[in-house]
Design a protein around this motif. Sequence first.
Motif, short mmCIF file in Angstrom:
data_model
loop_
_atom_site.label_atom_id
_atom_site.label_comp_id
_atom_site.label_asym_id
_atom_site.label_seq_id
_atom_site.Cartn_x
_atom_site.Cartn_y
_atom_site.Cartn_z
N GLU A 1 -62.38 15.51 30.46
CA GLU A 1 -63.01 15.25 31.76
C GLU A 1 -61.99 15.34 32.89
N GLN A 2 -60.81 14.79 32.69
CA GLN A 2 -59.80 14.80 33.73
C GLN A 2 -59.41 16.23 34.12
N ALA A 3 -59.27 17.10 33.13
CA ALA A 3 -58.92 18.50 33.42
C ALA A 3 -60.03 19.18 34.22
N ALA A 4 -61.27 18.88 33.89
CA ALA A 4 -62.40 19.47 34.62
C ALA A 4 -62.41 19.00 36.07
N VAL A 5 -62.15 17.72 36.28
CA VAL A 5 -62.11 17.17 37.64
C VAL A 5 -60.96 17.81 38.41
N GLU A 6 -59.81 17.95 37.76
CA GLU A 6 -58.67 18.59 38.43
C GLU A 6 -58.98 20.03 38.82
#
Length: 166
Positions: free
Chosen positions: A18-23
Amino acid sequence: MKKRKGKTAVETGPAPAEQAAVERVMALMPLPGASGHEREVAGWIRRRLLEAGARPEQISMDQANRRSPLLDGGGDCGNLVFKLPGTMRAPRRMLCAHMDTVPLCAGSKPVRRGDRVTSADPATALGADDRSGCAVTLTAAVEILRRGLPHPPLTFLWTVQEEVGL
């Protein structure tokens, strides 16, 4: 496989990061990319695909922009296309999003506050339409590549000049 109450559940590993997608979406929103000027966005997406393991020959750019009445020469790039052969026999599927934004998005400064993303500058729009779609489509491609997920033949398409009808 796990059995649960008479049903079989297939374990596929952890959910996409999820963090990579948000980034990804936070990095895409401030990139300049008004209709006819999507080259920087296309280059950013292409670099992420290559970093994830895509082969250069799987990535191409068409010449759709040459059919555009918008600008002399039709804009600075065409649609970005990434094709993956399938790991299983099935019809080809396509995932698609458009890279361009409306002029109000120039200078976008997205800020994340909890679960919300807003513009730090009320004079600009976010560009979340459709940079969020670009990020989702890119995340799907990256996760398939990095995790070696089984898939039918896939075409990922990031289009130009959607906001002006191309």
